[in-house]
Design an enzyme around this catalytic site. Structure first.
Site, PDB file in Angstrom:
ATOM      1  N   TYR A  74      18.887  -0.730  -4.533  1.00 20.56           N
ATOM      2  CA  TYR A  74      17.867  -0.397  -5.537  1.00 20.56           C
ATOM      3  C   TYR A  74      17.166  -1.648  -6.052  1.00 20.56           C
ATOM      4  O   TYR A  74      15.949  -1.685  -6.189  1.00 20.56           O
ATOM      5  CB  TYR A  74      18.515   0.350  -6.714  1.00 20.56           C
ATOM      6  CG  TYR A  74      17.497   0.943  -7.672  1.00 20.56           C
ATOM      7  CD1 TYR A  74      17.101   2.277  -7.542  1.00 20.56           C
ATOM      8  CD2 TYR A  74      16.927   0.176  -8.688  1.00 20.56           C
ATOM      9  CE1 TYR A  74      16.157   2.823  -8.391  1.00 20.56           C
ATOM     10  CE2 TYR A  74      15.979   0.722  -9.545  1.00 20.56           C
ATOM     11  CZ  TYR A  74      15.607   2.044  -9.403  1.00 20.56           C
ATOM     12  OH  TYR A  74      14.667   2.582 -10.244  1.00 20.56           O
ATOM     13  N   PHE A 126     -14.505   1.051  -2.467  1.00 22.17           N
ATOM     14  CA  PHE A 126     -13.947   2.203  -1.757  1.00 22.17           C
ATOM     15  C   PHE A 126     -13.764   3.362  -2.734  1.00 22.17           C
ATOM     16  O   PHE A 126     -13.661   3.164  -3.937  1.00 22.17           O
ATOM     17  CB  PHE A 126     -12.608   1.831  -1.104  1.00 22.17           C
ATOM     18  CG  PHE A 126     -12.045   2.965  -0.293  1.00 22.17           C
ATOM     19  CD1 PHE A 126     -12.727   3.428   0.822  1.00 22.17           C
ATOM     20  CD2 PHE A 126     -10.869   3.601  -0.671  1.00 22.17           C
ATOM     21  CE1 PHE A 126     -12.226   4.501   1.549  1.00 22.17           C
ATOM     22  CE2 PHE A 126     -10.371   4.670   0.063  1.00 22.17           C
ATOM     23  CZ  PHE A 126     -11.048   5.117   1.167  1.00 22.17           C
ATOM     24  N   ASP A 127     -13.712   4.598  -2.221  1.00 23.80           N
ATOM     25  CA  ASP A 127     -13.727   5.764  -3.126  1.00 23.80           C
ATOM     26  C   ASP A 127     -12.528   5.845  -4.067  1.00 23.80           C
ATOM     27  O   ASP A 127     -12.684   6.232  -5.225  1.00 23.80           O
ATOM     28  CB  ASP A 127     -13.936   7.085  -2.360  1.00 23.80           C
ATOM     29  CG  ASP A 127     -12.854   7.358  -1.339  1.00 23.80           C
ATOM     30  OD1 ASP A 127     -12.305   6.384  -0.791  1.00 23.80           O
ATOM     31  OD2 ASP A 127     -12.561   8.530  -1.071  1.00 23.80           O
ATOM     32  N   ASP A 216      -9.793  -6.388  -2.662  1.00 23.33           N
ATOM     33  CA  ASP A 216      -9.246  -5.154  -2.097  1.00 23.33           C
ATOM     34  C   ASP A 216      -9.075  -5.474  -0.617  1.00 23.33           C
ATOM     35  O   ASP A 216     -10.039  -5.545   0.138  1.00 23.33           O
ATOM     36  CB  ASP A 216     -10.231  -3.998  -2.334  1.00 23.33           C
ATOM     37  CG  ASP A 216      -9.776  -2.714  -1.665  1.00 23.33           C
ATOM     38  OD1 ASP A 216      -8.811  -2.748  -0.877  1.00 23.33           O
ATOM     39  OD2 ASP A 216     -10.403  -1.670  -1.921  1.00 23.33           O
ATOM     40  N   ALA A 218      -7.304  -4.306   2.164  1.00 26.63           N
ATOM     41  CA  ALA A 218      -6.781  -3.412   3.206  1.00 26.63           C
ATOM     42  C   ALA A 218      -7.014  -3.963   4.619  1.00 26.63           C
ATOM     43  O   ALA A 218      -6.134  -3.905   5.459  1.00 26.63           O
ATOM     44  CB  ALA A 218      -7.408  -2.030   3.064  1.00 26.63           C
ATOM     45  N   LYS A 259      -3.268  -0.251   6.730  1.00 23.48           N
ATOM     46  CA  LYS A 259      -4.294  -0.723   7.656  1.00 23.48           C
ATOM     47  C   LYS A 259      -3.793  -1.997   8.362  1.00 23.48           C
ATOM     48  O   LYS A 259      -3.041  -1.907   9.305  1.00 23.48           O
ATOM     49  CB  LYS A 259      -5.615  -0.996   6.898  1.00 23.48           C
ATOM     50  CG  LYS A 259      -6.385   0.268   6.516  1.00 23.48           C
ATOM     51  CD  LYS A 259      -5.864   0.905   5.270  1.00 23.48           C
ATOM     52  CE  LYS A 259      -6.839   1.889   4.684  1.00 23.48           C
ATOM     53  NZ  LYS A 259      -6.252   2.564   3.502  1.00 23.48           N
ATOM     54  N   HIS A 451     -13.967  15.587  -1.728  1.00 18.45           N
ATOM     55  CA  HIS A 451     -14.053  15.709  -0.270  1.00 18.45           C
ATOM     56  C   HIS A 451     -12.740  16.126   0.389  1.00 18.45           C
ATOM     57  O   HIS A 451     -12.742  16.740   1.440  1.00 18.45           O
ATOM     58  CB  HIS A 451     -14.561  14.397   0.341  1.00 18.45           C
ATOM     59  CG  HIS A 451     -13.705  13.210   0.033  1.00 18.45           C
ATOM     60  ND1 HIS A 451     -13.645  12.658  -1.235  1.00 18.45           N
ATOM     61  CD2 HIS A 451     -12.864  12.490   0.798  1.00 18.45           C
ATOM     62  CE1 HIS A 451     -12.805  11.632  -1.205  1.00 18.45           C
ATOM     63  NE2 HIS A 451     -12.320  11.511   0.014  1.00 18.45           N
TER      64      HIS A 451
HETATM   65  N1  F0G Z   1      -9.213   0.203  -0.326  1.00 20.55           N
HETATM   66  C1  F0G Z   1      -9.828   0.391   0.853  1.00 20.55           C
HETATM   67  C2  F0G Z   1     -10.899  -0.562   1.304  1.00 20.55           C
HETATM   68  C3  F0G Z   1      -9.476   1.489   1.647  1.00 20.55           C
HETATM   69  O1  F0G Z   1     -10.088   1.680   2.797  1.00 20.55           O
HETATM   70  C4  F0G Z   1      -8.455   2.359   1.188  1.00 20.55           C
HETATM   71  C5  F0G Z   1      -8.067   3.519   1.973  1.00 20.55           C
HETATM   72  C6  F0G Z   1      -7.840   2.111  -0.037  1.00 20.55           C
HETATM   73  C7  F0G Z   1      -8.254   1.012  -0.774  1.00 20.55           C
HETATM   74  C8  F0G Z   1      -6.772   3.001  -0.594  1.00 20.55           C
HETATM   75  O2  F0G Z   1      -5.593   2.826   0.106  1.00 20.55           O
HETATM   76  O3  F0G Z   1      -5.152   5.043   1.202  1.00 20.55           O
HETATM   77  O4  F0G Z   1      -3.371   3.310   0.962  1.00 20.55           O
HETATM   78  O5  F0G Z   1      -4.179   4.545  -1.007  1.00 20.55           O
HETATM   79  N2  F0G Z   1      -8.703   3.944   2.936  1.00 20.55           N
HETATM   80  C9  F0G Z   1      -8.368   5.019   3.836  1.00 20.55           C
HETATM   81  C10 F0G Z   1      -9.504   5.266   4.767  1.00 20.55           C
HETATM   82  C11 F0G Z   1      -7.888   6.250   3.164  1.00 20.55           C
HETATM   83  O6  F0G Z   1      -9.456   6.280   5.472  1.00 20.55           O
HETATM   84  O7  F0G Z   1     -10.413   4.451   4.847  1.00 20.55           O
HETATM   85  P1  F0G Z   1      -4.517   4.004   0.317  1.00 20.55           P
END
Ligand code: F0G
Length: 459
Positions: A74, A126-127, A216, A218, A259, A451
């Site tokens: 843990y 990102f969304d 950010d 990813a 990613k 979406h």
């Molecule tokens: N930031 C970026 C640039 C992303 O592309 C994503 C996720 C996230 C943050 C959020 O990360 O999914 O691990 O919570 N992108 C995926 C996509 C979902 O399909 O582009 P997460």
């Protein structure tokens, strides 16, 4: 004279997963039953799944070996320290917190940093990032360069921040801006990279206003690959050296490890400030888990740590990005309008141009994605009006500058034969597009991030 050897993958395949073909009649029924929302299709109804490159990659034999060595204690697990060491060595951050994925990292870090009324400048957030900003009654201010919004204009770094736009918002609203967020690569503008020169300029501007810069991250390794190829000053640097230079411009980062760390689940926050770390710890414990696992199991932390090393190897990145380019070049040769140049993780088809005869109110990119599924069982994703959602105040649909259908390529999963099939399917649709007479309308939608669950019907 000897021929130049063709390019070939830097791995071979040890394990396979069967995928199933289907008939057009089956797909017509399935997509209707899924309310014309590709997220609602069960994966066995999909032949080639290009919905996302997130968590869909194939781990290496070495990563699977690391899974067996996971320490599930843990507190203070060795897996935590493996992850800490990889983050320190590759990204250069002293402090970090594991989280279960990228949006969880956003949730934890933003809980510590964002207040109602704040403004967060960045490059096409990102969304989920935008969602976590707007959920806190703050606003995201898009400072991406204008070139990013013309898919047919070539520019080596369409993820770049426009310094004038950034300065303007800082001049007018500095007291409401807690930090600047830079997404590398920029997913929303097409997997487009940010140059090292631009990152350094953002750092300088931020310094002048005493602001933090957060990445950010990813797809940070894909961003570094593009810097190596396209920024002459960096040509002779290794990917790891470029990564160090990139992150030298940041105070903190959020990471969706699904990613570029090539794992199926996982994420983290990393930062230089002990004070910020302490603040974020509270939220991490509340939302994710204790600070040495934060929603991840030990075995997953092991695979993630190794994934950071594998994901920053040049040969791997070259194999990966060249496959995306292979598909993109095919589509361009066929005359299909795509965001140029081709991005790191996906090919983005310009649905506004592809289906210019369908009104934007009928969701052009979604219409194209449905057609592609019907044609060949290929699942793409809409990056357009459905994703852009409604304005939180007026509740009107937001029509983004770009209406895209994204073909995201999972890492180390499909072969170029799969890419050929996708390209041919799109060409068939392109040739008969005038026969597509209408798009879709919304039957039901959620109040935020609609979406994922939206129900549609033919318009
Ligand atoms: N930031 C970026 C640039 C992303 O592309 C994503 C996720 C996230 C943050 C959020 O990360 O999914 O691990 O919570 N992108 C995926 C996509 C979902 O399909 O582009 P997460």
């Amino acid at each position: 004279s000897a021929m130049e050897l063709p390019f070939a993958e830097s791995y071979k395949i040890k394990m396979v997963e069967p995928i199933r073909k289907s008939t057009r009649e089956e797909r017509e029924r399935w997509i209707r039953e899924a309310d014309y929302n590709l997220f609602k299709l069960s994966s066995d109804k999909v032949f080639i799944d290009l919905l996302t490159d997130s968590g869909t990659g194939a781990m290496s034999d070495r990563q699977w070996s690391e899974m067996m060595l996971g320490d599930e204690s843990y507190a203070g697990a060795s897996s935590y320290f493996k992850m800490k060491e990889a983050i320190r060595e590759i990204l250069g951050f002293e402090y970090f917190l594991p989280t279960h994925q990228g949006r969880a990292a956003e949730n934890v870090l933003f809980s510590a940093l964002i207040h109602e009324g704040d403004i967060i400048p960045g490059n096409s957030h990102f969304d989920t990032t935008k969602g976590h900003i707007e959920f806190r009654k703050a606003t995201a201010c898009d400072c991406t360069i204008d070139e990013a919004f013309d898919t047919q204009k070539d520019h080596p770094f369409k993820g770049n921040v426009d310094p004038v736009k950034l300065e303007n918002i800082l001049k007018s609203s500095a007291d409401r801006i807690p930090f600047i967020i830079v997404t590398v690569t920029c997913n929303s503008s097409g997997g487009q990279p940010v140059s090292l020169e631009n990152l350094r300029m953002i750092r300088q501007i931020a310094n002048r206003y005493g602001k933090m810069v957060i990445f950010d991250s990813a797809r940070f390794a894909e961003n570094a690959y593009f810097i190596k190829l396209r920024e002459p000053a960096c040509r002779d640097l290794s990917i790891r050296q470029i990564v160090s230079e990139m992150f030298a411009c940041a105070d903190a980062m959020t990471m969706s490890a699904k990613k570029d760390a090539i794992v199926n689940m996982g994420g983290f926050i990393a930062m230089r400030s002990e004070e910020l770390f302490s603040k974020a710890c509270v939220y991490n414990i509340m939302f994710e888990g204790y600070i040495t696992y934060g929603g991840m199991s030990g075995r997953d932390m092991n695979a993630l740590a190794l994934g950071l090393y594998e994901g920053t190897e040049f040969d791997y990145l070259e194999t990966r990005i060249r496959q995306v380019e292979y598909l993109g070049n095919k589509l361009m040769d066929m005359g299909i309008p795509v965001q140029r140049p081709i991005g790191g993780h996906a090919v983005f088809v310009d649905a506004k141009r592809f289906l210019s005869h369908i009104p934007k109110e009928e969701f052009q990119a979604q219409t194209l994605a449905i057609e592609l599924y019907l044609e060949a069982g290929v699942r793409a994703v809409e990056i357009g009006t459905l994703l852009a959602d409604r304005d939180p105040v007026t509740r009107e649909n937001r029509y983004p500058a770009l209406e895209l259908m994204r073909l995201a390529i999972p890492r180390r999963v499909y072969t170029n034969n799969h890419m050929d099939l996708v390209a041919t399917a799109l060409k068939n649709i392109f040739d008969r597009k005038s026969a597509i007479q209408k798009g879709y309308r919304i039957k039901a939608e959620a109040p935020i991030m609609r979406h994922f669950t939206v129900a549609l019907e033919p318009a």
